[in-house]
Design an enzyme around this catalytic site. Structure first.
Site, PDB file in Angstrom:
ATOM      1  N   GLU A 140       8.281  22.770  -7.213  1.00  0.00           N
ATOM      2  CA  GLU A 140       6.844  22.483  -7.327  1.00  0.00           C
ATOM      3  C   GLU A 140       6.032  23.606  -6.701  1.00  0.00           C
ATOM      4  O   GLU A 140       4.998  24.005  -7.223  1.00  0.00           O
ATOM      5  CB  GLU A 140       6.510  21.147  -6.649  1.00  0.00           C
ATOM      6  CG  GLU A 140       7.096  19.922  -7.328  1.00  0.00           C
ATOM      7  CD  GLU A 140       6.669  19.788  -8.774  1.00  0.00           C
ATOM      8  OE1 GLU A 140       5.574  20.259  -9.131  1.00  0.00           O
ATOM      9  OE2 GLU A 140       7.459  19.221  -9.567  1.00  0.00           O
ATOM     10  N   HIS A 195       0.632  24.860 -14.362  1.00  0.00           N
ATOM     11  CA  HIS A 195       1.658  24.381 -13.436  1.00  0.00           C
ATOM     12  C   HIS A 195       2.829  23.768 -14.220  1.00  0.00           C
ATOM     13  O   HIS A 195       3.996  24.089 -13.978  1.00  0.00           O
ATOM     14  CB  HIS A 195       1.059  23.364 -12.464  1.00  0.00           C
ATOM     15  CG  HIS A 195       2.083  22.612 -11.670  1.00  0.00           C
ATOM     16  ND1 HIS A 195       2.418  22.948 -10.387  1.00  0.00           N
ATOM     17  CD2 HIS A 195       2.876  21.558 -11.998  1.00  0.00           C
ATOM     18  CE1 HIS A 195       3.372  22.135  -9.959  1.00  0.00           C
ATOM     19  NE2 HIS A 195       3.658  21.276 -10.912  1.00  0.00           N
ATOM     20  N   GLU A 196       2.498  22.902 -15.168  1.00  0.00           N
ATOM     21  CA  GLU A 196       3.556  22.246 -15.953  1.00  0.00           C
ATOM     22  C   GLU A 196       4.363  23.277 -16.742  1.00  0.00           C
ATOM     23  O   GLU A 196       5.590  23.190 -16.831  1.00  0.00           O
ATOM     24  CB  GLU A 196       2.954  21.210 -16.906  1.00  0.00           C
ATOM     25  CG  GLU A 196       2.211  20.058 -16.235  1.00  0.00           C
ATOM     26  CD  GLU A 196       3.123  19.219 -15.355  1.00  0.00           C
ATOM     27  OE1 GLU A 196       4.334  19.189 -15.602  1.00  0.00           O
ATOM     28  OE2 GLU A 196       2.622  18.615 -14.388  1.00  0.00           O
ATOM     29  N   ASP A 207       3.360  25.880  -8.628  1.00  0.00           N
ATOM     30  CA  ASP A 207       1.989  26.047  -8.114  1.00  0.00           C
ATOM     31  C   ASP A 207       1.619  27.529  -8.078  1.00  0.00           C
ATOM     32  O   ASP A 207       0.527  27.922  -8.493  1.00  0.00           O
ATOM     33  CB  ASP A 207       1.868  25.487  -6.683  1.00  0.00           C
ATOM     34  CG  ASP A 207       1.782  23.965  -6.657  1.00  0.00           C
ATOM     35  OD1 ASP A 207       1.645  23.364  -7.740  1.00  0.00           O
ATOM     36  OD2 ASP A 207       1.839  23.386  -5.555  1.00  0.00           O
ATOM     37  N   HIS A 211       7.048  25.187 -14.851  1.00  0.00           N
ATOM     38  CA  HIS A 211       8.372  24.570 -14.707  1.00  0.00           C
ATOM     39  C   HIS A 211       9.339  25.040 -15.798  1.00  0.00           C
ATOM     40  O   HIS A 211      10.517  25.233 -15.543  1.00  0.00           O
ATOM     41  CB  HIS A 211       8.259  23.045 -14.758  1.00  0.00           C
ATOM     42  CG  HIS A 211       7.747  22.443 -13.485  1.00  0.00           C
ATOM     43  ND1 HIS A 211       8.306  22.699 -12.257  1.00  0.00           N
ATOM     44  CD2 HIS A 211       6.727  21.588 -13.255  1.00  0.00           C
ATOM     45  CE1 HIS A 211       7.651  22.022 -11.330  1.00  0.00           C
ATOM     46  NE2 HIS A 211       6.674  21.344 -11.904  1.00  0.00           N
TER      47      HIS A 211
HETATM   48 ZN   LIG Z   1       5.277  19.992 -11.120  1.00  0.00          ZN
END
Ligand SMILES: [Zn+2]
Length: 423
Positions: A352, A274-275, A356, A278
């Protein structure tokens, strides 16, 4: 009455009312029934506890906000800024230094007012719900370090701005814009190695298996990680978290020790994915560009207002000065700032959601990710049913139930797509 004063006071009150109403709705929105999705994770007692925690924190925010608003309005109306300006002028008479002292006294004042609230937050509320791991010594050293750091960084930013606006006239806003942007990049670059170690210890991740999995995964997606660290988050809280930080050669992923201990490797991989999402989806770059342009607009507007005498009349000032002009403009700018922050939060919630989906897709393990989200919620006693108004005003992430629902929908839609491609 002075039009600037009216705008500034009115906005303080409007913002206060908005927050108050949204918190009220948030408490009303707490549902008695545990949401179906969480039936296997929370028992009735956990769920009650999470709701009481939300209630208590919300009420405390109302008290904190009320004190701050009363203070701000009385400070403005009673000529607090002029008083501090006169003190600063008595201490030193140098156009730049006086300005830095002026700013520092304001920062000190705000810090002093906020200490009792942060004490109560940690040692009463967080303590009651079993989150607090901080002792008094950490609390005070944290406060002192934060204060010193704030004074140094704010001085380093403020002094050149005062100088530029007193010497450069019509180019001042462009020069300030470039200067602030470069300084921000430098701070972001140095933060992981110079600033963060002042507050926490960082250890290279020990788990070889997890490390290899992370490196392989990052390689697959052509992503450079310069370091994988764990951090002693448990020094302050039992809450768990993970984040990417730094830019360029100092870019690293940091896991709280609480996360590494309580989550299995599959779950940790999805959080990492997830990170990383980004970065891969260019969220970080886009945010940087947006902040670059909005900073430019802000400095341009500042240049229009900085010497406006009416702005100084609004605050009952005996003297005009560049530094007070900058601070007053900051207050006048707060409605625009709030609007920008609402847009930012909206975009952030969208980002976000995309990160995800990236994590679910690239790890091929949406279930582990959903499990990780649920465990994080329980671990941090997250409010499962926030009111949409609160989400709109405050949330940088979608509420957890929405995230889970979206991941499921996305994976279903994806498997339908894949199926269609096969036939
Ligand atoms: Zn995030």
């Amino acid at each position: 009455m002075n039009i600037f004063l009216i705008i500034i006071l009115l906005f303080i009150v409007i913002e206060y009312i908005l927050n108050f109403v949204s918190r009220h709705l948030n408490i009303k929105n707490l549902e008695t029934e545990l949401p179906e999705e969480f039936k296997n994770y929370y028992d009735e007692e956990d769920y009650k506890k999470s709701q009481l925690y939300t209630k208590e924190k919300t009420k405390f925010s109302n008290v904190n906000d009320t004190v701050m608003v009363v203070f701000k309005i009385s400070f403005i109306l009673l000529g607090g800024f002029n008083l501090i300006d006169n003190w600063a002028r008595d201490l030193v008479s140098h156009p730049v230094l006086t300005g830095v002292i002026f700013l520092w006294i304001l920062i000190l004042l705000l810090q002093v007012i906020s200490i009792p609230f942060s004490y109560y937050g940690s040692f009463v509320i967080e303590e009651k719900y079993g989150f607090n791991r901080m002792n008094l010594k950490t609390f005070f050293t944290d406060n002192i370090k934060t204060l010193l750091l704030t004074l140094i960084l704010s001085g380093a930013m403020f002094a050149p701005l005062i100088w530029l606006f007193s010497k450069m006239d019509s180019y001042a806003w462009v020069m300030s814009w470039i200067f602030v942007f470069i300084l921000t990049l430098v701070i972001q670059y140095l933060a992981p190695v110079l600033i963060m170690p002042l507050f926490n210890k960082f250890y290279p991740l020990e788990d070889e298996e997890l490390k290899n999995r992370i490196m392989n995964y990052a390689d697959n997606y052509a992503f450079n990680i310069e370091g994988i660290f764990t951090m002693d988050g448990s020094k302050r809280t039992t809450k768990a978290n993970a984040y990417f930080t730094g830019i360029g050669k100092n870019k690293r992923i940091v896991f709280y020790d609480n996360l590494v201990e309580n989550f299995n490797n599959n779950e940790i991989m999805t959080i990492l994915a997830h990170e990383m999402g980004h970065y891969k989806l260019k969220h970080i770059l886009k945010r940087l560009l947006v902040s670059f342009f909005t900073t430019g607009v802000m400095f341009y507007l500042l240049s229009l207002f900085i010497k406006n005498e009416m702005l100084f009349e609004a605050f009952k000032m005996d003297n005009l000065s560049i530094y007070a002009g900058i601070v007053f403009f900051g207050l006048l700018y707060s409605p625009i700032n709030m609007l920008l922050s609402l847009i930012n939060k909206y975009v952030s919630r969208k980002n976000e959601k995309e990160a995800d989906e990236f994590a679910a897709r690239t790890t091929g393990n949406p279930n582990a990710f959903i499990k990780a989200l649920k465990k994080l919620s329980l671990n941090n006693l997250t409010n499962l049913t926030p009111h949409p108004a609160t989400v709109f005003l405050k949330y940088s992430h979608p509420p957890v139930l929405e995230r889970i629902k979206n991941i499921k929908n996305y994976m279903n839609a994806k498997s339908n797509r894949d199926f269609n491609l096969e036939v």
